[in-house]
Design a protein around this motif. Structure first.
Motif, PDB file in Angstrom:
ATOM      1  N   ALA A   1     -18.417  -3.408  10.545  1.00  0.00           N
ATOM      2  CA  ALA A   1     -17.582  -3.109   9.376  1.00  0.00           C
ATOM      3  C   ALA A   1     -16.303  -3.947   9.386  1.00  0.00           C
ATOM      4  N   PRO A   2     -15.839  -4.376   8.207  1.00  0.00           N
ATOM      5  CA  PRO A   2     -14.573  -5.106   8.130  1.00  0.00           C
ATOM      6  C   PRO A   2     -13.396  -4.174   8.382  1.00  0.00           C
ATOM      7  N   ARG A   3     -12.240  -4.750   8.589  1.00  0.00           N
ATOM      8  CA  ARG A   3     -11.039  -3.938   8.775  1.00  0.00           C
ATOM      9  C   ARG A   3     -10.709  -3.213   7.467  1.00  0.00           C
ATOM     10  N   PRO A   4     -10.009  -2.083   7.528  1.00  0.00           N
ATOM     11  CA  PRO A   4      -9.600  -1.414   6.286  1.00  0.00           C
ATOM     12  C   PRO A   4      -8.740  -2.349   5.443  1.00  0.00           C
ATOM     13  N   PRO A   5      -8.929  -2.326   4.136  1.00  0.00           N
ATOM     14  CA  PRO A   5      -8.200  -3.273   3.286  1.00  0.00           C
ATOM     15  C   PRO A   5      -6.701  -3.008   3.249  1.00  0.00           C
ATOM     16  N   GLU A   6      -5.926  -4.103   3.183  1.00  0.00           N
ATOM     17  CA  GLU A   6      -4.483  -4.002   2.988  1.00  0.00           C
ATOM     18  C   GLU A   6      -4.223  -4.052   1.488  1.00  0.00           C
ATOM     19  N   LEU A   7      -3.974  -2.922   0.893  1.00  0.00           N
ATOM     20  CA  LEU A   7      -3.883  -2.787  -0.552  1.00  0.00           C
ATOM     21  C   LEU A   7      -2.500  -3.193  -1.049  1.00  0.00           C
ATOM     22  N   TYR A   8      -2.484  -4.039  -2.045  1.00  0.00           N
ATOM     23  CA  TYR A   8      -1.234  -4.536  -2.613  1.00  0.00           C
ATOM     24  C   TYR A   8      -0.350  -5.172  -1.540  1.00  0.00           C
ATOM     25  N   GLY A   9      -0.982  -5.768  -0.521  1.00  0.00           N
ATOM     26  CA  GLY A   9      -0.247  -6.425   0.543  1.00  0.00           C
ATOM     27  C   GLY A   9       0.416  -5.482   1.522  1.00  0.00           C
ATOM     28  N   GLN A  10       0.057  -4.206   1.435  1.00  0.00           N
ATOM     29  CA  GLN A  10       0.701  -3.190   2.271  1.00  0.00           C
ATOM     30  C   GLN A  10      -0.231  -2.755   3.403  1.00  0.00           C
ATOM     31  N   PRO A  11       0.059  -3.147   4.659  1.00  0.00           N
ATOM     32  CA  PRO A  11      -0.811  -2.717   5.759  1.00  0.00           C
ATOM     33  C   PRO A  11      -0.737  -1.216   5.968  1.00  0.00           C
TER      34      PRO A  11
ATOM     35  N   GLY B   1     -19.650  17.189 -19.271  1.00  0.00           N
ATOM     36  CA  GLY B   1     -20.301  15.899 -19.417  1.00  0.00           C
ATOM     37  C   GLY B   1     -19.327  14.744 -19.392  1.00  0.00           C
ATOM     38  N   GLU B   2     -18.032  15.057 -19.344  1.00  0.00           N
ATOM     39  CA  GLU B   2     -16.992  14.026 -19.282  1.00  0.00           C
ATOM     40  C   GLU B   2     -16.252  14.155 -17.948  1.00  0.00           C
ATOM     41  N   PRO B   3     -16.627  13.352 -16.945  1.00  0.00           N
ATOM     42  CA  PRO B   3     -16.015  13.500 -15.618  1.00  0.00           C
ATOM     43  C   PRO B   3     -14.532  13.163 -15.639  1.00  0.00           C
ATOM     44  N   GLU B   4     -13.804  13.797 -14.738  1.00  0.00           N
ATOM     45  CA  GLU B   4     -12.377  13.517 -14.573  1.00  0.00           C
ATOM     46  C   GLU B   4     -12.186  12.693 -13.307  1.00  0.00           C
ATOM     47  N   LEU B   5     -11.385  11.640 -13.400  1.00  0.00           N
ATOM     48  CA  LEU B   5     -11.114  10.759 -12.263  1.00  0.00           C
ATOM     49  C   LEU B   5      -9.645  10.881 -11.885  1.00  0.00           C
ATOM     50  N   LEU B   6      -9.402  11.304 -10.650  1.00  0.00           N
ATOM     51  CA  LEU B   6      -8.054  11.468 -10.123  1.00  0.00           C
ATOM     52  C   LEU B   6      -7.891  10.579  -8.902  1.00  0.00           C
ATOM     53  N   VAL B   7      -6.647  10.216  -8.595  1.00  0.00           N
ATOM     54  CA  VAL B   7      -6.395   9.478  -7.360  1.00  0.00           C
ATOM     55  C   VAL B   7      -5.117  10.003  -6.730  1.00  0.00           C
ATOM     56  N   ASP B   8      -5.199  10.309  -5.444  1.00  0.00           N
ATOM     57  CA  ASP B   8      -4.028  10.698  -4.657  1.00  0.00           C
ATOM     58  C   ASP B   8      -3.489   9.447  -3.975  1.00  0.00           C
ATOM     59  N   ILE B   9      -2.217   9.142  -4.215  1.00  0.00           N
ATOM     60  CA  ILE B   9      -1.573   7.933  -3.709  1.00  0.00           C
ATOM     61  C   ILE B   9      -0.624   8.307  -2.582  1.00  0.00           C
ATOM     62  N   ASN B  10      -0.787   7.711  -1.430  1.00  0.00           N
ATOM     63  CA  ASN B  10       0.098   7.964  -0.293  1.00  0.00           C
ATOM     64  C   ASN B  10       1.494   7.435  -0.621  1.00  0.00           C
ATOM     65  N   ARG B  11       2.439   8.354  -0.787  1.00  0.00           N
ATOM     66  CA  ARG B  11       3.782   7.980  -1.243  1.00  0.00           C
ATOM     67  C   ARG B  11       4.541   7.139  -0.231  1.00  0.00           C
ATOM     68  N   GLU B  12       4.183   7.247   1.045  1.00  0.00           N
ATOM     69  CA  GLU B  12       4.925   6.522   2.073  1.00  0.00           C
ATOM     70  C   GLU B  12       4.454   5.084   2.246  1.00  0.00           C
ATOM     71  N   LEU B  13       3.343   4.738   1.611  1.00  0.00           N
ATOM     72  CA  LEU B  13       2.822   3.377   1.731  1.00  0.00           C
ATOM     73  C   LEU B  13       3.142   2.515   0.513  1.00  0.00           C
ATOM     74  N   PHE B  14       3.355   3.148  -0.635  1.00  0.00           N
ATOM     75  CA  PHE B  14       3.445   2.381  -1.868  1.00  0.00           C
ATOM     76  C   PHE B  14       4.708   2.700  -2.651  1.00  0.00           C
ATOM     77  N   ASP B  15       5.131   1.715  -3.440  1.00  0.00           N
ATOM     78  CA  ASP B  15       6.257   1.874  -4.341  1.00  0.00           C
ATOM     79  C   ASP B  15       5.925   2.938  -5.389  1.00  0.00           C
ATOM     80  N   PRO B  16       6.911   3.759  -5.804  1.00  0.00           N
ATOM     81  CA  PRO B  16       6.629   4.789  -6.817  1.00  0.00           C
ATOM     82  C   PRO B  16       6.046   4.243  -8.110  1.00  0.00           C
TER      83      PRO B  16
END
Length: 361
Positions: A149-159, A335-350
C-alpha cells in the motif's frame, strides 16, 4: 437490559482494558420537561449541544439516554452510545426494539417479543472463524496490502500528524439531480455489481479516490472502508459493534477515465467483501489510511407504530489519526443519499470547511 452489549462496562486493570457484562443495566434514564420553556425547540438544541459534549465514564456505562418533553404531542428521545459497543446497524435494532416495547405498553401489541441474540455468541463465533483455510487466505491478503500500500496521502500539502480529533462536519449537497444520475449509473451494464449497496459504495469510493489524488498529487491512494461483518441471520439481529475498517487502494493511471478507475475500485471492493472478516483489522492495516468512507446501508423507520424522525448528531470528534471522514447515508429511505464529511480541524485551515464541498463536486 436485554442486550448484553449495552450492559458492558470497561475498566483499566493494571494497564489492561477489561470488559465486564453487568447482570443488570446500571444506567438511569432521565426525563427532562422543556414544555414550559418560551421556546422548547431552542432549549432542546441548547440541552443537546451541552449533553453531547460530555465524556463517557466507561466504567459505569457505555451509553446515555434521556427523554425530553417539548409538548403533549412532541417528544424527543436522546440516545448517545460510545462506538466501542455499537454501530449504525445496532442503532436501527435498538430503535425497532424500544419502539416495539413502547407499543406493548400502550396495548398496541400482545405477542411476546423474541429474545435478542447475545453479542457474546458472535464473539465466540468470531474466534472460531479466525482459523481455517478461508481465514488464512484473508490474513495473507491483508498482509500483502500492508506490504504494497502507498503512504497515506498528504491532502492539500498538509502531512498527517497527531491530533486530538476535533472536527467540523460539512454537508456536500448532492441534490436530486445528482442523486438521480448516481442511481441511473448504478444500474448501467458494466457498472452494476452484486448488490445496489456494493455498487453505490464503489461509485462513491471512486469519486473520493479521484478527489484524494487531485488534492494530494499522488497517483496511488488508500481509503479506509468498513466491513459490516453481519454474515448470518443471527448477526443481523444482534446489538453490538461488528464494523471494522480495512484499506482499499486505487492506482490512478495517467489519463484514466472515471469508468476505468471505477473498475479498479470495484475490484478492491470485492476483495474487501471477501476478505474483510471479523477480527482481521489490525493496527498495521488501519495505519495505511487517513481518510475513511463510512457507507451506511441502514434506514430508520417509525418508532413502533408511531411516526418518528431520526437525526444523527455530530459530536465534533473523529479518530485523531484521520484527516477526513466521509459519510453516505439515506436514513429516511428517500432515495436521495446524503453525503457528509468530517474535517479534522487541527490539520486544515477553517476555510476548507467552505471550499471542500466545491472541490469535491
Amino acid at each position: 437490559g436485554e442486550a448484553d452489549s449495552l450492559r458492558t462496562v470497561f475498566k483499566n486493570v493494571d494497564g489492561v482494558v477489561e470488559a465486564t457484562v453487568l447482570p443488570h443495566g446500571a444506567h438511569e434514564h432521565q426525563l427532562v420537561d422543556l414544555s414550559s420553556e418560551t421556546d422548547p425547540e431552542a432549549e432542546l438544541d441548547r440541552w443537546i449541544e451541552a449533553r453531547i459534549r460530555r465524556s463517557f465514564d466507561l466504567g459505569r456505562s457505555s451509553f446515555d439516554s434521556a427523554l425530553l418533553r417539548l409538548g403533549d404531542e412532541r417528544w424527543t428521545w436522546f440516545f448517545d452510545q460510545h462506538h466501542i459497543i455499537t454501530d449504525a446497524w445496532s442503532v436501527g435494532l435498538i430503535i425497532r426494539r424500544v419502539g416495539a416495547h413502547y407499543d406493548r405498553l400502550g396495548g398496541d401489541a400482545a405477542e411476546p417479543l423474541p429474545s435478542l441474540p447475545a453479542y457474546r455468541d458472535h464473539v465466540a463465533r468470531e474466534h472460531t472463524d479466525a482459523t481455517g483455510p478461508l481465514a488464512e487466505a484473508s490474513v495473507a491478503y491483508w498482509r500483502e496490502k500492508q506490504r504494497t500500500a502507498p503512504r497515506p496521502p498528504e491532502l492539500y500539502g498538509q502531512p498527517s500528524s497527531s491530533t486530538t480529533g476535533a472536527s467540523t462536519r460539512v454537508k456536500i449537497p448532492l441534490g436530486a439531480g445528482r442523486a438521480e444520475r448516481i442511481s441511473t449509473l448504478a444500474g448501467a451494464d458494466g457498472v452494476r455489481l452484486l448488490s445496489k449497496d456494493l455498487t453505490r459504495f464503489s461509485l462513491f469510493a471512486t469519486a473520493i479516490c479521484a478527489f484524494l489524488a487531485r488534492v494530494s498529487g499522488q497517483r496511488a491512494v488508500t481509503l479506509g472502508a468498513p466491513s459490516h461483518n453481519r454474515r448470518t441471520a443471527a448477526d443481523r439481529e444482534t446489538i453490538g459493534l461488528f464494523v471494522e475498517l480495512f484499506p482499499l487502494t486505487a492506482q490512478l493511471e495517467e489519463g484514466a477515465s472515471f469508468r476505468e478507475l471505477y473498475g479498479t475500485v470495484a475490484t478492491e471492493a470485492s476483495g474487501l467483501l471477501m476478505h474483510g472478516r471479523p477480527g482481521l483489522s489490525t493496527p498495521g492495516t488501519v495505519r495505511l489510511f487517513n481518510v475513511v468512507l463510512n457507507y451506511i446501508n441502514v434506514a430508520f423507520g417509525d418508532f413502533g407504530s408511531h411516526a418518528a424522525q431520526v437525526e444523527w448528531l455530530d459530536s465534533g470528534a473523529i479518530d485523531p489519526a484521520h484527516a477526513l471522514r466521509f459519510h453516505v447515508h439515506d436514513f429516511a429511505a428517500t432515495g436521495e443519499p446524503e453525503l457528509l464529511v468530517d474535517i479534522n480541524r487541527e490539520l486544515f485551515d477553517p476555510a476548507l470547511s467552505v471550499n471542500l464541498p466545491r472541490h469535491f463536486l
